[in-house]
Design a protein around this motif. Sequence first.
Motif, PDB file in Angstrom:
ATOM      1  N   MET A   1       0.958  -1.269   0.080  1.00  0.00           N
ATOM      2  CA  MET A   1       0.096  -0.064   0.024  1.00  0.00           C
ATOM      3  C   MET A   1       0.885   1.272  -0.034  1.00  0.00           C
ATOM      4  N   ASP A   2       0.682   2.157  -0.892  1.00  0.00           N
ATOM      5  CA  ASP A   2       1.390   3.216  -1.048  1.00  0.00           C
ATOM      6  C   ASP A   2       0.968   4.494   0.041  1.00  0.00           C
ATOM      7  N   SER A   3       1.723   5.578   0.250  1.00  0.00           N
ATOM      8  CA  SER A   3       1.273   6.355   1.374  1.00  0.00           C
ATOM      9  C   SER A   3       0.181   7.126   0.894  1.00  0.00           C
ATOM     10  N   PHE A   4      -0.242   7.325  -0.569  1.00  0.00           N
ATOM     11  CA  PHE A   4      -1.409   7.868  -0.859  1.00  0.00           C
ATOM     12  C   PHE A   4      -2.679   7.377  -0.408  1.00  0.00           C
ATOM     13  N   GLU A   5      -2.656   6.140  -0.420  1.00  0.00           N
ATOM     14  CA  GLU A   5      -4.005   5.369  -0.144  1.00  0.00           C
ATOM     15  C   GLU A   5      -3.964   5.272   1.478  1.00  0.00           C
ATOM     16  N   PHE A   6      -3.112   5.334   2.288  1.00  0.00           N
ATOM     17  CA  PHE A   6      -2.638   5.223   3.498  1.00  0.00           C
ATOM     18  C   PHE A   6      -3.401   6.671   4.164  1.00  0.00           C
ATOM     19  N   ASN A   7      -3.079   7.673   3.453  1.00  0.00           N
ATOM     20  CA  ASN A   7      -3.529   9.034   3.689  1.00  0.00           C
ATOM     21  C   ASN A   7      -4.900   9.006   3.556  1.00  0.00           C
ATOM     22  N   LYS A   8      -5.519   8.622   2.376  1.00  0.00           N
ATOM     23  CA  LYS A   8      -6.972   8.693   2.372  1.00  0.00           C
ATOM     24  C   LYS A   8      -7.604   7.744   3.393  1.00  0.00           C
ATOM     25  N   ILE A   9      -7.387   6.849   3.791  1.00  0.00           N
ATOM     26  CA  ILE A   9      -7.931   5.960   4.770  1.00  0.00           C
ATOM     27  C   ILE A   9      -7.980   6.640   6.063  1.00  0.00           C
ATOM     28  N   ALA A  10      -6.576   7.058   6.453  1.00  0.00           N
ATOM     29  CA  ALA A  10      -6.331   8.028   7.871  1.00  0.00           C
ATOM     30  C   ALA A  10      -7.392   9.332   7.742  1.00  0.00           C
ATOM     31  N   MET A  11      -7.640   9.861   6.767  1.00  0.00           N
ATOM     32  CA  MET A  11      -8.330  10.921   6.714  1.00  0.00           C
ATOM     33  C   MET A  11      -9.873  10.456   6.749  1.00  0.00           C
ATOM     34  N   ALA A  12     -10.263   9.362   6.171  1.00  0.00           N
ATOM     35  CA  ALA A  12     -11.623   8.990   6.343  1.00  0.00           C
ATOM     36  C   ALA A  12     -11.927   8.673   7.851  1.00  0.00           C
ATOM     37  N   VAL A  13     -11.098   7.976   8.429  1.00  0.00           N
ATOM     38  CA  VAL A  13     -11.261   7.424   9.990  1.00  0.00           C
ATOM     39  C   VAL A  13     -10.997   8.936  10.847  1.00  0.00           C
ATOM     40  N   LEU A  14     -10.311   9.815  10.448  1.00  0.00           N
ATOM     41  CA  LEU A  14     -10.227  11.110  11.428  1.00  0.00           C
ATOM     42  C   LEU A  14     -11.455  11.886  10.902  1.00  0.00           C
ATOM     43  N   GLY A  15     -11.821  11.762   9.769  1.00  0.00           N
ATOM     44  CA  GLY A  15     -13.096  12.749   9.505  1.00  0.00           C
ATOM     45  C   GLY A  15     -14.332  12.249  10.242  1.00  0.00           C
ATOM     46  N   ALA A  16     -14.532  10.802  10.389  1.00  0.00           N
ATOM     47  CA  ALA A  16     -15.668  10.077  10.997  1.00  0.00           C
ATOM     48  C   ALA A  16     -15.539  10.477  12.552  1.00  0.00           C
ATOM     49  N   VAL A  17     -14.279  10.520  13.106  1.00  0.00           N
ATOM     50  CA  VAL A  17     -14.332  10.627  14.328  1.00  0.00           C
ATOM     51  C   VAL A  17     -14.499  12.271  14.788  1.00  0.00           C
ATOM     52  N   PHE A  18     -14.129  12.839  13.755  1.00  0.00           N
ATOM     53  CA  PHE A  18     -14.625  14.433  13.899  1.00  0.00           C
ATOM     54  C   PHE A  18     -16.068  14.570  13.955  1.00  0.00           C
ATOM     55  N   LEU A  19     -16.592  13.805  13.018  1.00  0.00           N
ATOM     56  CA  LEU A  19     -18.052  14.023  12.956  1.00  0.00           C
ATOM     57  C   LEU A  19     -18.896  13.481  14.171  1.00  0.00           C
ATOM     58  N   VAL A  20     -18.263  12.424  14.603  1.00  0.00           N
ATOM     59  CA  VAL A  20     -19.044  12.107  15.946  1.00  0.00           C
ATOM     60  C   VAL A  20     -18.828  12.930  17.011  1.00  0.00           C
ATOM     61  N   MET A  21     -17.610  13.423  17.139  1.00  0.00           N
ATOM     62  CA  MET A  21     -17.350  14.626  18.323  1.00  0.00           C
ATOM     63  C   MET A  21     -18.180  15.740  18.017  1.00  0.00           C
ATOM     64  N   ALA A  22     -18.389  16.056  16.925  1.00  0.00           N
ATOM     65  CA  ALA A  22     -18.913  17.367  16.590  1.00  0.00           C
ATOM     66  C   ALA A  22     -20.448  17.201  17.008  1.00  0.00           C
TER      67      ALA A  22
END
Length: 189
Positions: A1-22
């Motif tokens: 897995m290249d770093s671009f794919e990893f960044n997309k997955i990490a941003m999706a997880v962080l975005g979901a956490v942010f949405l739940v907290m907000a």
Amino acid sequence: MDSFEFNKIAMAVLGAVFLVMATSFLSESIFHSKVKKDENGEVLMGYAVEVESDGSDAAEEEPAGPAFEPITALLASADVSAGEKAFRKCAACHTNEAGGANKVGPALYGIVERDIASADGFSYSSALREYGEGKTWTYESLNGFLWKPKTYVKGTSMGFGGISKADERAEMIAYLRSLADSPAPLPAE
């Protein structure tokens, strides 16, 4: 897995956490709750509804009914032509001419002082038939019904939202009064 794919997955997880907290912070600010405890220190579940008591154990009184302004004083000076214009709100569902056919609602020619739920060939809701047993469309009953039909007659199938302004209701009722071979007398003040 290249770093671009990893960044997309990490941003999706962080975005979901942010949405739940907000969402959590927002709902807490809207529905702020305090933990309440009873006299023994036990946490109370749900919300306590505090009601003032006069000390008597009498049964609850029936509500006085809907609160709408009376129009008796306004009828004598009501503008019939303004009521005719206001009737345009009703024309999609009701006819206003003598011998007019029923539409979605019954024909309204001669409605004032007519028996409630009595237009020939119209299928009224059971709520309006029950409400109208032995009653006629008086100025005050028309006033209440035009104010908020579903509040005035619980369970009616009339989908109209009502007319909130007393003077506009008076004009409408004055116009409906004029739709008769011999209009009903105006009520005494």
